[in-house]
Design a protein around this motif. Structure first.
Motif, PDB file in Angstrom:
ATOM      1  N   ALA A 132       0.831  -1.208   0.000  1.00  0.00           N
ATOM      2  CA  ALA A 132       0.000   0.000   0.000  1.00  0.00           C
ATOM      3  C   ALA A 132       0.865   1.257   0.000  1.00  0.00           C
ATOM      4  O   ALA A 132       0.601   2.209  -0.744  1.00  0.00           O
ATOM      5  CB  ALA A 132      -0.942   0.002   1.198  1.00  0.00           C
ATOM      6  N   VAL A 133       1.911   1.269   0.798  1.00  0.00           N
ATOM      7  CA  VAL A 133       2.792   2.441   0.861  1.00  0.00           C
ATOM      8  C   VAL A 133       3.563   2.603  -0.445  1.00  0.00           C
ATOM      9  O   VAL A 133       3.684   3.715  -0.973  1.00  0.00           O
ATOM     10  CB  VAL A 133       3.759   2.334   2.070  1.00  0.00           C
ATOM     11  N   ILE A 134       4.051   1.489  -0.992  1.00  0.00           N
ATOM     12  CA  ILE A 134       4.810   1.539  -2.245  1.00  0.00           C
ATOM     13  C   ILE A 134       3.911   1.943  -3.413  1.00  0.00           C
ATOM     14  O   ILE A 134       4.334   2.662  -4.318  1.00  0.00           O
ATOM     15  CB  ILE A 134       5.464   0.165  -2.531  1.00  0.00           C
ATOM     16  N   SER A 135       2.657   1.517  -3.390  1.00  0.00           N
ATOM     17  CA  SER A 135       1.751   1.703  -4.517  1.00  0.00           C
ATOM     18  C   SER A 135       1.254   3.135  -4.665  1.00  0.00           C
ATOM     19  O   SER A 135       0.858   3.538  -5.758  1.00  0.00           O
ATOM     20  CB  SER A 135       0.536   0.788  -4.380  1.00  0.00           C
ATOM     21  N   LEU A 136       1.242   3.866  -3.589  1.00  0.00           N
ATOM     22  CA  LEU A 136       0.765   5.246  -3.673  1.00  0.00           C
ATOM     23  C   LEU A 136       1.883   6.145  -4.165  1.00  0.00           C
ATOM     24  O   LEU A 136       2.984   6.124  -3.625  1.00  0.00           O
ATOM     25  CB  LEU A 136       0.274   5.721  -2.306  1.00  0.00           C
ATOM     26  N   SER A 137       1.589   6.928  -5.188  1.00  0.00           N
ATOM     27  CA  SER A 137       2.620   7.818  -5.711  1.00  0.00           C
ATOM     28  C   SER A 137       2.936   8.927  -4.707  1.00  0.00           C
ATOM     29  O   SER A 137       4.065   9.361  -4.582  1.00  0.00           O
ATOM     30  CB  SER A 137       2.194   8.409  -7.053  1.00  0.00           C
ATOM     31  N   GLU A 138       1.927   9.391  -3.998  1.00  0.00           N
ATOM     32  CA  GLU A 138       2.110  10.403  -2.959  1.00  0.00           C
ATOM     33  C   GLU A 138       1.367   9.943  -1.718  1.00  0.00           C
ATOM     34  O   GLU A 138       0.224   9.511  -1.811  1.00  0.00           O
ATOM     35  CB  GLU A 138       1.544  11.750  -3.411  1.00  0.00           C
ATOM     36  N   ILE A 139       2.005  10.044  -0.568  1.00  0.00           N
ATOM     37  CA  ILE A 139       1.355   9.661   0.684  1.00  0.00           C
ATOM     38  C   ILE A 139       1.607  10.759   1.707  1.00  0.00           C
ATOM     39  O   ILE A 139       2.738  11.230   1.866  1.00  0.00           O
ATOM     40  CB  ILE A 139       1.836   8.281   1.192  1.00  0.00           C
ATOM     41  N   ALA A 140       0.548  11.191   2.355  1.00  0.00           N
ATOM     42  CA  ALA A 140       0.651  12.244   3.362  1.00  0.00           C
ATOM     43  C   ALA A 140       1.452  11.745   4.554  1.00  0.00           C
ATOM     44  O   ALA A 140       1.402  10.547   4.889  1.00  0.00           O
ATOM     45  CB  ALA A 140      -0.742  12.673   3.804  1.00  0.00           C
ATOM     46  N   PRO A 141       2.195  12.633   5.210  1.00  0.00           N
ATOM     47  CA  PRO A 141       2.993  12.211   6.371  1.00  0.00           C
ATOM     48  C   PRO A 141       2.161  11.521   7.462  1.00  0.00           C
ATOM     49  O   PRO A 141       2.609  10.542   8.050  1.00  0.00           O
ATOM     50  CB  PRO A 141       3.599  13.520   6.886  1.00  0.00           C
ATOM     51  N   ALA A 142       0.958  12.010   7.714  1.00  0.00           N
ATOM     52  CA  ALA A 142       0.112  11.380   8.741  1.00  0.00           C
ATOM     53  C   ALA A 142      -0.288   9.970   8.320  1.00  0.00           C
ATOM     54  O   ALA A 142      -0.323   9.055   9.147  1.00  0.00           O
ATOM     55  CB  ALA A 142      -1.123  12.227   9.008  1.00  0.00           C
ATOM     56  N   ALA A 143      -0.597   9.782   7.049  1.00  0.00           N
ATOM     57  CA  ALA A 143      -0.953   8.450   6.548  1.00  0.00           C
ATOM     58  C   ALA A 143       0.245   7.511   6.624  1.00  0.00           C
ATOM     59  O   ALA A 143       0.110   6.339   6.996  1.00  0.00           O
ATOM     60  CB  ALA A 143      -1.471   8.545   5.121  1.00  0.00           C
ATOM     61  N   LEU A 144       1.422   8.024   6.288  1.00  0.00           N
ATOM     62  CA  LEU A 144       2.635   7.210   6.378  1.00  0.00           C
ATOM     63  C   LEU A 144       2.884   6.789   7.828  1.00  0.00           C
ATOM     64  O   LEU A 144       3.224   5.636   8.093  1.00  0.00           O
ATOM     65  CB  LEU A 144       3.846   7.968   5.831  1.00  0.00           C
ATOM     66  N   GLN A 145       2.679   7.720   8.753  1.00  0.00           N
ATOM     67  CA  GLN A 145       2.863   7.400  10.172  1.00  0.00           C
ATOM     68  C   GLN A 145       1.893   6.302  10.613  1.00  0.00           C
ATOM     69  O   GLN A 145       2.253   5.414  11.371  1.00  0.00           O
ATOM     70  CB  GLN A 145       2.680   8.645  11.046  1.00  0.00           C
ATOM     71  N   GLN A 146       0.658   6.341  10.104  1.00  0.00           N
ATOM     72  CA  GLN A 146      -0.321   5.304  10.441  1.00  0.00           C
ATOM     73  C   GLN A 146       0.136   3.946   9.917  1.00  0.00           C
ATOM     74  O   GLN A 146       0.034   2.943  10.615  1.00  0.00           O
ATOM     75  CB  GLN A 146      -1.689   5.666   9.851  1.00  0.00           C
ATOM     76  N   HIS A 147       0.656   3.928   8.708  1.00  0.00           N
ATOM     77  CA  HIS A 147       1.167   2.673   8.137  1.00  0.00           C
ATOM     78  C   HIS A 147       2.364   2.153   8.943  1.00  0.00           C
ATOM     79  O   HIS A 147       2.511   0.935   9.113  1.00  0.00           O
ATOM     80  CB  HIS A 147       1.537   2.858   6.666  1.00  0.00           C
ATOM     81  N   ILE A 148       3.199   3.057   9.419  1.00  0.00           N
ATOM     82  CA  ILE A 148       4.339   2.647  10.243  1.00  0.00           C
ATOM     83  C   ILE A 148       3.838   2.044  11.554  1.00  0.00           C
ATOM     84  O   ILE A 148       4.341   0.995  12.002  1.00  0.00           O
ATOM     85  CB  ILE A 148       5.289   3.836  10.500  1.00  0.00           C
ATOM     86  N   THR A 149       2.845   2.671  12.171  1.00  0.00           N
ATOM     87  CA  THR A 149       2.275   2.143  13.413  1.00  0.00           C
ATOM     88  C   THR A 149       1.716   0.748  13.189  1.00  0.00           C
ATOM     89  O   THR A 149       1.974  -0.177  13.971  1.00  0.00           O
ATOM     90  CB  THR A 149       1.176   3.085  13.942  1.00  0.00           C
ATOM     91  N   TRP A 150       0.929   0.581  12.123  1.00  0.00           N
ATOM     92  CA  TRP A 150       0.389  -0.747  11.813  1.00  0.00           C
ATOM     93  C   TRP A 150       1.520  -1.744  11.584  1.00  0.00           C
ATOM     94  O   TRP A 150       1.457  -2.888  12.024  1.00  0.00           O
ATOM     95  CB  TRP A 150      -0.502  -0.704  10.574  1.00  0.00           C
ATOM     96  N   GLY A 151       2.552  -1.302  10.865  1.00  0.00           N
ATOM     97  CA  GLY A 151       3.681  -2.179  10.577  1.00  0.00           C
ATOM     98  C   GLY A 151       4.389  -2.651  11.829  1.00  0.00           C
ATOM     99  O   GLY A 151       4.751  -3.830  11.950  1.00  0.00           O
TER     100      GLY A 151
END
Length: 160
Positions: free
Chosen positions: A107-126
């Motif tokens: 999901a993170v790789i597939s998005l061309s642009e990801i907001a910092p807050a969304a990236l942080q959420q993905h990191i938390t899930w990870g």
């Protein structure tokens, strides 16, 4: 008070704290499983509700490597609906955590642009998924309550 007495007191205190922390591990694993499972499952339901938009998003916005957009949409949605249920139940919890980890990275790789807050959420899930994959679903899970005892009774698993 001698240094030996002080050391014994400190060790006794540490052992008590360690015992207390160990006793809440099943609860924390359950909370982590529920938190991550809810996020992924709701995402899968959103994709399922409006399939035309989902296909459009996988064609235009999500650039999943190596998969045609319709295949990626079906696999992604299916994974978001099945794996969270397994994770929440703690049934094949490590498998579910690893599967959702792969989906999270894609999901993170597939998005061309990801907001910092969304990236942080993905990191938390990870991080939570990595913890569940390494340490397992905990004792308050189908794996801990049903599968492990069943395997032990048959001699297929050593009791730890």
């Amino acid at each position: 008070m001698s240094i030996t007495t002080l050391a014994r007191s400190g060790l006794t205190l540490w052992q008590g704290l360690s015992t207390a922390l160990n006793s809440i591990r099943p609860l924390l694993a359950l909370l982590a499983r529920g938190y991550v499972a809810e996020a992924f499952f709701l995402s899968g339901l959103t994709k399922l509700r409006d399939w035309d938009t989902t296909l459009l998003l996988f064609s235009d916005e999500y650039h999943v490597p190596l998969l045609p957009p319709p295949v990626a949409a079906v696999m992604g949605t299916g994974g978001e609906l099945v794996l969270p249920v397994l994770l929440a139940l703690g049934l094949g919890g490590r498998f579910a955590a690893l599967g959702l980890s792969v989906m999270n990275v894609v999901a993170v790789i597939s998005l061309s642009e990801i907001a910092p807050a969304a990236l942080q959420q993905h990191i938390t899930w990870g991080v939570l998924l990595a913890m569940l994959a390494v340490f397992g679903s905990g004792n308050w899970s189908a794996d801990g309550l049903l599968v492990k005892p069943w395997l032990w009774r048959r001699g297929w698993l050593e009791q730890t």
